[in-house]
Design an enzyme around this catalytic site. Structure first.
Site, short mmCIF file in Angstrom:
data_model
loop_
_atom_site.label_atom_id
_atom_site.label_comp_id
_atom_site.label_asym_id
_atom_site.label_seq_id
_atom_site.Cartn_x
_atom_site.Cartn_y
_atom_site.Cartn_z
N ARG A 28 -2.27 -8.45 -21.37
CA ARG A 28 -1.43 -9.14 -20.38
C ARG A 28 -0.46 -10.12 -21.05
O ARG A 28 -0.16 -11.18 -20.49
CB ARG A 28 -2.27 -9.88 -19.33
N SER A 31 -5.04 -9.21 -9.63
CA SER A 31 -5.92 -10.16 -10.34
C SER A 31 -5.22 -11.50 -10.49
O SER A 31 -4.11 -11.55 -11.03
CB SER A 31 -6.25 -9.63 -11.74
N GLU A 45 -3.19 -15.17 -14.42
CA GLU A 45 -2.33 -14.06 -14.83
C GLU A 45 -1.02 -14.15 -14.01
O GLU A 45 0.04 -13.73 -14.46
CB GLU A 45 -3.08 -12.75 -14.51
C1 FAD Z 1 -2.28 -5.21 -5.15
C2 FAD Z 1 -1.83 -5.53 -6.57
C3 FAD Z 1 -2.42 -4.86 -7.63
C4 FAD Z 1 -2.03 -5.12 -8.95
N1 FAD Z 1 -2.63 -4.43 -9.96
C5 FAD Z 1 -2.25 -4.66 -11.24
C6 FAD Z 1 -2.86 -3.95 -12.31
O1 FAD Z 1 -3.72 -3.07 -12.10
N2 FAD Z 1 -2.47 -4.23 -13.57
C7 FAD Z 1 -1.51 -5.16 -13.84
O2 FAD Z 1 -1.20 -5.36 -15.02
N3 FAD Z 1 -0.91 -5.86 -12.85
C8 FAD Z 1 -1.24 -5.64 -11.57
N4 FAD Z 1 -0.65 -6.34 -10.55
C9 FAD Z 1 0.35 -7.37 -10.87
C10 FAD Z 1 1.83 -6.89 -10.74
O3 FAD Z 1 1.92 -5.74 -9.97
C11 FAD Z 1 2.45 -6.63 -12.10
O4 FAD Z 1 2.38 -7.76 -12.91
C12 FAD Z 1 3.92 -6.19 -11.99
O5 FAD Z 1 4.41 -5.78 -13.24
C13 FAD Z 1 4.82 -7.30 -11.45
O6 FAD Z 1 6.08 -6.73 -11.19
P1 FAD Z 1 7.13 -7.44 -10.26
O7 FAD Z 1 8.39 -6.67 -10.34
O8 FAD Z 1 6.57 -7.61 -8.90
O9 FAD Z 1 7.28 -8.84 -10.99
P2 FAD Z 1 7.58 -10.26 -10.33
O10 FAD Z 1 6.35 -10.76 -9.65
O11 FAD Z 1 8.82 -10.21 -9.51
O12 FAD Z 1 7.83 -11.12 -11.64
C14 FAD Z 1 6.79 -11.38 -12.54
C15 FAD Z 1 7.34 -12.19 -13.73
O13 FAD Z 1 8.22 -11.39 -14.51
C16 FAD Z 1 9.53 -11.96 -14.55
N5 FAD Z 1 10.46 -10.83 -14.45
C17 FAD Z 1 10.46 -9.86 -13.50
N6 FAD Z 1 11.41 -8.94 -13.76
C18 FAD Z 1 12.05 -9.35 -14.88
C19 FAD Z 1 13.14 -8.83 -15.66
N7 FAD Z 1 13.77 -7.70 -15.32
N8 FAD Z 1 13.52 -9.51 -16.76
C20 FAD Z 1 12.89 -10.67 -17.12
N9 FAD Z 1 11.88 -11.22 -16.43
C21 FAD Z 1 11.44 -10.56 -15.31
C22 FAD Z 1 9.61 -12.91 -13.37
O14 FAD Z 1 10.54 -13.94 -13.58
C23 FAD Z 1 8.16 -13.40 -13.31
O15 FAD Z 1 7.96 -14.42 -14.25
C24 FAD Z 1 -1.03 -6.08 -9.21
C25 FAD Z 1 -0.42 -6.76 -8.13
C26 FAD Z 1 -0.82 -6.47 -6.81
C27 FAD Z 1 -0.15 -7.18 -5.68
#
Ligand code: FAD
Length: 339
Positions: A164, A239, A335
């Site tokens: 992570r 998580s 996380e």
């Molecule tokens: C139901 C559920 C299940 C999940 N299961 C998992 C799992 O199994 N494994 C896992 O690893 N994660 C999991 N996650 C967490 C999440 O889905 C991941 O971390 C995902 O990659 C976040 O993507 P996002 O686009 O929503 O990011 P956001 O929440 O929009 O952003 C997350 C971070 O990344 C930064 N960011 C986003 N996009 C960019 C970009 N293009 N350039 C620079 N910075 C950026 C943001 O500023 C922020 O700091 C889960 C979440 C949920 C709700």
């Protein structure tokens, strides 16, 4: 002139479903807009890149510019008989892209099915599930340096991937906009990973005797749907904490008191302990405090039952950290990105 919206509700843009406002908000649909955006005064104040909002907790109104990444596009860069190199725009939905791969029998990402969010956020925390991390398939991460506007590219080795973790969460935190991710996937002779979690059991239950990209993706989707709350109906960000790692000697010492404690070998002489187990031992599983709580089936997932605020969720997370620290002398690290 770019259309910057003012005083925008973030409720539809975060999977916790907490109410918050952003003073400025921009939907980035074309990478060409980035240079213009960088020349606007609003860009020089506080700013945040937002993907799907599935790994973020807003605890306050955001006092600056939120750039919602909506870049789209999937391009094959190279193809041989056995491998494919594909560049994916960072605003694409991660799960939709995994389904794009499954439909074409491209292997490597099937264990990462149904993870919410965008492709661009996936390398930031090196998303992982069921024994696979995105780092396994990353060839390069492309981006824009937010201070110079220059295009930058990082090879997999330069991304500093860990559990992570990546360089984009560490040294380059908030310094780079990830614009696209290049993935190297298999077209045949796939390296399947079915030993983690309940994948083998689910395949057997479903009578899927032949391993395939689709069979594994289907199994992972079924397992996830049966275990994890759907954030569309119950606000959560997956998580909330990372699984802590401690030195093997420390784990042994804890096991003297809690012999049933699960643990897994990690790097060097470290041992990983499931945070969910620690939280459960402290009596938090299924606990509800007003609008927020700890999920009844998965203690690592904090949930918003509706109307909960970011501060309520943060406070709950801090109470959990305190209990775990008092009982096990282990510090849980979030996380989720807390804003
Ligand atoms: C139901 C559920 C299940 C999940 N299961 C998992 C799992 O199994 N494994 C896992 O690893 N994660 C999991 N996650 C967490 C999440 O889905 C991941 O971390 C995902 O990659 C976040 O993507 P996002 O686009 O929503 O990011 P956001 O929440 O929009 O952003 C997350 C971070 O990344 C930064 N960011 C986003 N996009 C960019 C970009 N293009 N350039 C620079 N910075 C950026 C943001 O500023 C922020 O700091 C889960 C979440 C949920 C709700």
């Amino acid at each position: 002139m770019l259309a910057i919206e003012e005083n925008v509700s973030l409720l539809p843009y975060n999977s916790f479903g907490v109410a918050a406002m952003a003073s400025s908000f921009f939907h980035l649909k074309d990478i060409g807009q980035f240079n213009e955006l960088m020349n606007m005064p609003v860009f020089n104040g506080p700013r945040l890149i937002l993907g799907g909002g599935s790994n973020i907790l807003f605890t306050t109104h955001y006092p600056g510019l939120i750039i919602r990444n909506e870049l789209q596009g999937i391009h094959i860069l190279e193809e041989t008989a056995s491998r494919i190199l594909v560049s994916v725009a960072s605003g694409e939905s991660w799960h939709d892209f995994v389904m794009h791969c499954v439909d074409r029998d491209w292997g490597g990402l099937e264990n990462l099915s149904l993870i919410p969010g965008t492709v661009g956020a996936a390398p930031i925390q090196n998303i992982g599930a069921y024994g696979v991390e995105i780092s396994h398939a990353i060839h390069e991460v492309h981006g824009i340096d937010l201070s110079t506007g220059r295009e930058v590219a990082y090879s997999r080795d330069e991304c500093g991937f860990g559990y992570r973790e990546s360089v984009f969460k560490g040294r380059l935190k908030e310094k780079i906009f990830v614009s696209s991710v290049t993935l190297s996937l298999t077209k045949n002779n796939h390296h399947f990973n079915v030993h983690y979690g309940a994948i083998e059991e689910m395949l057997r239950k479903d009578g899927r005797h032949m391993l395939s990209v689709r069979a594994i993706s289907d199994a992972v989707i079924k397992i996830r749907q049966s275990k994890l709350p759907d954030h569309h109906t119950l606000g959560n960000a997956g998580s909330f904490f990372k699984n802590p790692t401690v030195h093997a000697s420390r784990a042994e010492a804890i096991k003297k008191e809690f012999s049933e404690m699960p643990s897994y070998p990690s790097d060097n002489h470290d041992v990983k302990i499931p945070a969910a187990w620690l939280i459960e031992q402290c009596g938090w599983k299924g606990k509800r405090i007003n609008h927020v709580g700890v999920h009844a089936h998965q203690a690592l997932v904090l949930v918003n039952y509706g109307g909960g605020t970011g501060v309520e969720i943060l406070t709950l997370s801090q109470q959990i950290q305190q209990s775990v620290s008092e009982k096990f002398s282990i510090d849980l690290v979030p996380e989720v990105n807390i804003i």
